[in-house]
Design an enzyme around this catalytic site. Structure first.
Site, mmCIF file in Angstrom:
data_model
loop_
_atom_site.group_PDB
_atom_site.id
_atom_site.type_symbol
_atom_site.label_atom_id
_atom_site.label_comp_id
_atom_site.label_asym_id
_atom_site.label_seq_id
_atom_site.Cartn_x
_atom_site.Cartn_y
_atom_site.Cartn_z
ATOM 1 N N HIS A 42 52.511 -43.673 96.671
ATOM 2 C CA HIS A 42 51.457 -42.965 97.700
ATOM 3 C C HIS A 42 50.213 -43.297 97.589
ATOM 4 O O HIS A 42 49.592 -43.466 96.666
ATOM 5 C CB HIS A 42 51.889 -41.562 97.773
ATOM 6 N N ASP A 59 46.137 -40.846 90.275
ATOM 7 C CA ASP A 59 47.079 -40.524 91.007
ATOM 8 C C ASP A 59 46.921 -40.755 92.398
ATOM 9 O O ASP A 59 46.192 -40.082 93.017
ATOM 10 C CB ASP A 59 47.385 -38.975 90.734
ATOM 11 N N GLU A 117 51.827 -37.410 100.296
ATOM 12 C CA GLU A 117 52.898 -37.021 99.138
ATOM 13 C C GLU A 117 52.438 -35.944 98.452
ATOM 14 O O GLU A 117 53.323 -35.056 98.313
ATOM 15 C CB GLU A 117 53.073 -38.274 98.282
ATOM 16 N N GLU A 118 51.272 -35.834 98.260
ATOM 17 C CA GLU A 118 50.515 -34.723 97.653
ATOM 18 C C GLU A 118 50.659 -33.333 98.479
ATOM 19 O O GLU A 118 50.649 -32.371 97.624
ATOM 20 C CB GLU A 118 49.094 -34.677 97.508
ATOM 21 N N ASP A 141 54.706 -43.582 90.410
ATOM 22 C CA ASP A 141 53.634 -42.566 90.421
ATOM 23 C C ASP A 141 53.210 -42.096 89.070
ATOM 24 O O ASP A 141 53.988 -42.653 88.082
ATOM 25 C CB ASP A 141 54.365 -41.226 91.056
ATOM 26 N N HIS A 177 45.813 -34.606 88.145
ATOM 27 C CA HIS A 177 45.252 -33.586 89.301
ATOM 28 C C HIS A 177 43.918 -33.076 88.830
ATOM 29 O O HIS A 177 43.361 -32.140 89.369
ATOM 30 C CB HIS A 177 46.075 -32.315 89.751
#
Lengths: 332, 359
Positions: free
Chosen positions: A63, A166, A196-197, A219, A305
């Site tokens: 992503h 990410d 995606e998130e 990922d 994250h």
């Protein structure tokens, strides 16, 4: 690879606003594939046609989008209130610089009396230095997105930290596989997905359009070697992780076995990942149309994250070799 | 907005799964005006208007849901009372003491423990869903079974009230106003002859089962079958203009214009459609506002935008006070603003250059 990764990370792409990162990846991958196009939601698809008769369709997905914030209110003094885009944690993002696609910068700050455990969109704001509402509105509109300032820094032993690893690391791995595979035995779709998130949305529509026979998502994953973490049998630097399951998918046994074999054949170290919480594009790709043989590679990652996501580039190199070998394998 | 029509549509009893009465009313209104009108297997009502000249440039789906919150008869007690199962996310506060109607025509009142008999704790919480029952005035199961059966649908008694300042109140008004706006749009297109010059084919979809949706909406089936190039979702949106909500969280309020959302918790609306809608409002002086947060409640777009290979979607919200109660309050000016904006989809400027939305 470090320079290439940095290039991918510098382009901004908060969920729903992936145009800039898409343009960067499209330009880079074009020389290595037959066709590059985008779909209605903004997914970027790079197709390399397979040789021989009736090649199968292999979809590789990473992503493009990253977590961030969306402006939802501008107050009279010119402070911006923001909503979260994806699983970003306010306490990990507080007192840090944020940057808008326009280049405008600001700082994300909580209201002074709020304890860190209670940070939420109702009590956190962005200060862009505006004098008042009108001043702010000249540079920002409701619906604009911003992200934590990007960075990529080398640590010891081939390890790096920064944001948004990410999932630009996944984008990089797809790109490197497209570049390094010696031949393509399948119609290989390198798909750089959107949103995606916020709930694996882009992979759903791109997989519907492609209807792959085989699919692999790349990922970030977790890492079980940090102080105070829950038991998790994946460690940084011990190889790319082959996903067995997460909260959205059980990887297909055929794909797990194939990736394991390719890793063994190429003397690439690997680990197995069982993620208790969280999902990836794999979950929706597996369910496209009549279903497909799906799996995933996870890059062991510490501090996901946050602004200091940390990985080991040796794990990445191994992952690229598995992906390239997959492209070179005639799938039945 | 045609408030006379709104009043009639608002009076129809049509909780999720029992939309046929309101569907029939809508059908009567639009059948003579559309190129085709049909029901799909779920009960969505689909009406089409095609451009009179040339091939359509694109196909646009507009949705408004027909259903409303309500309840199903779960059991009939020996004492003649009726126990109910709620359809949709409703606070029991909005039900207790209310007059209700069943699709069979029977009427009753929702009853719960009176405040005199409540414990301190009970006074501070909303009534338990299982503690609600409907009193019909009967004293035996047999009497009630004559007029109500297990599985019958019901909802709030319809009562349409005009308040001051363009505000109107009644059950299901937020959703039905959106339905009314689509019907108004169909009528205007025909009366003004916009179909002579418009360039897109329009699919007006009056959807079912929105209020009980979590991950699957009635609209999904229609979107999958039609696979339009774009979608516009119309629906009621909660108005947050009451006391106790801090100013920066208030955002959209009834009377403040169309609520145009950049994103909510389940959808990021198509960036260019969102920008176009805002630009069009600015250009033509149509009042609009933003929702209080970009992670508000989900809409039908949640699934529509992910159907097939993806459908760029826009949400236009009608700010509604008391949403999901027997007296939802909307403002006619907000509805008119949505109606105005929608016409910019099909309206041509005098110089023949099409302004406005999605060019």
């Amino acid at each position: 690879m470090f320079v290439q990764l940095k290039k991918f990370m510098m382009a901004d792409g908060v969920s729903g606003d992936e145009k800039n990162v898409s343009a960067v990846i499209a330009a880079e991958i074009a020389p290595y594939v037959d066709e590059v196009y985008s779909d209605a939601m903004g997914n970027l698809i790079a197709l390399k046609k397979g040789r021989g008769e009736n090649p199968k369709k292999l979809m590789l997905a990473a992503h493009m989008d990253e977590i961030g914030f969306m402006v939802n209110y501008i107050d009279d003094r010119g402070y911006l209130r923001v909503s979260k885009m994806g699983g970003i944690m306010f306490n990990a993002a507080a007192y840090a610089e944020v940057v808008f696609a326009s280049g405008l910068k600001g700082v994300l700050v909580p209201e002074p009396t709020v304890p860190a455990s209670d940070y939420k969109s109702a009590n956190v704001y962005v200060d862009i230095g505006a004098k008042n509402k009108k001043d702010a509105e000249r540079r920002v509109k409701i619906g604009d997105t911003c992200r934590l300032s990007p960075s990529l820094t080398k640590l010891l032993n081939g390890r790096v930290y920064g944001r948004p690893i990410d999932d630009r690391i996944g984008c990089l791995m797809l790109f490197e596989a497209a570049k390094s595979a010696k031949r393509f035995e399948n119609d290989t779709y390198f798909v750089f997905t959107v949103q995606e998130e916020v709930g694996v949305r882009g992979a759903k529509t791109s997989a519907f359009a492609i209807m792959p026979d085989y699919a692999v998502a790349v990922d970030i994953g977790g890492s079980g070697d940090i102080p105070g973490c829950k038991p998790f049998a994946v460690n940084l630097g011990e190889g790319i992780a082959i996903k067995l399951k997460d909260s959205m998918v059980i990887s297909h046994k055929t794909m797990v076995d194939l990736m394991k074999k390719l890793a063994d054949d190429n003397k690439v170290p690997y680990q197995f990942e069982i993620l208790e919480k969280g999902g990836t594009d794999t979950g929706v790709m597996q369910q496209a149309g009549g279903g497909c043989i799906a799996g995933a590679l996870s890059v062991p990652t510490r501090y996901g994250h946050t602004g200091v996501e940390t990985i080991d580039m040796n794990d990445v190199t191994g992952g690229v070799r598995i992906l390239a070998a997959l492209c070179e394998t005639k799938l039945a | 907005m045609n408030t006379e029509l709104l009043q009639r549509l608002g009076a129809a009893v049509a909780p999720s799964g029992a939309e046929h009465d309101v569907a029939a009313l809508i059908g009567e209104e639009i059948a003579p005006l559309c190129d085709s009108i049909s029901y799909d297997k779920l009960g969505n009502l689909i009406a089409v208007i095609s451009p009179k000249r040339g091939e359509p440039r694109s196909r646009i789906m507009l949705t408004a849901h027909m259903d409303e919150v309500g309840f199903l008869v779960k059991s009939i007690e020996n004492d003649g009372r009726v126990r109910i199962s709620l359809l949709g996310d409703i606070s029991t506060d909005t039900l207790t003491g209310r007059r209700v109607v069943f699709d069979s025509g029977a009427v009753g009142v929702v009853v719960t423990k009176p405040i005199h008999l409540m414990s301190g704790r009970e006074r501070e919480t909303t009534a338990d869903r299982d503690g609600l029952y409907i009193e019909l005035g009967n004293t035996s199961r047999e009497e009630t079974e004559d007029i109500v059966s297990l599985g019958d649908y019901g909802t709030f008694e319809p009562k349409f009230t005009r308040l001051r300042g363009g505000y109107v109140a009644g059950k299901a008004l937020g959703g039905r106003a959106c339905v009314t706006l689509l019907i108004d749009m169909i009528r205007t297109i025909r009366e003004k002859g916009y179909d002579e010059t418009m360039s897109d084919e329009l699919y007006f979809v009056f959807t079912v089962k929105r209020e009980i949706a979590r991950t699957y909406y009635g609209a999904d089936a229609a979107a999958f079958a039609l696979m339009p190039d774009r979608a516009i979702v119309l629906d009621a949106a909660p108005s947050a203009d009451f006391q106790g909500v801090p100013r920066e969280r208030r955002g959209a309020h009834a009377g403040g214009g169309i609520q145009i959302a950049p994103a909510d918790m389940k959808t990021i609306y198509d960036r260019s459609m969102f920008a176009d809608a805002v630009e069009c409002c600015e250009k033509y002086g149509i009042p609009y506002q933003y929702p209080p947060t970009a992670d508000g409640p989900a809409t039908e777009a949640q699934t529509i935008h992910k159907i097939g290979a993806g459908i760029p979607t826009l949400f236009l919200g009608l700010a509604t006070r008391n949403l999901r109660s027997g007296a939802e309050i909307i403002n006619e000016r907000d509805a008119d603003a949505i109606g105005d904006l929608l016409l910019h989809l099909v309206k041509k400027e005098r110089n023949g250059y099409q302004q406005c939305l999605f060019n």
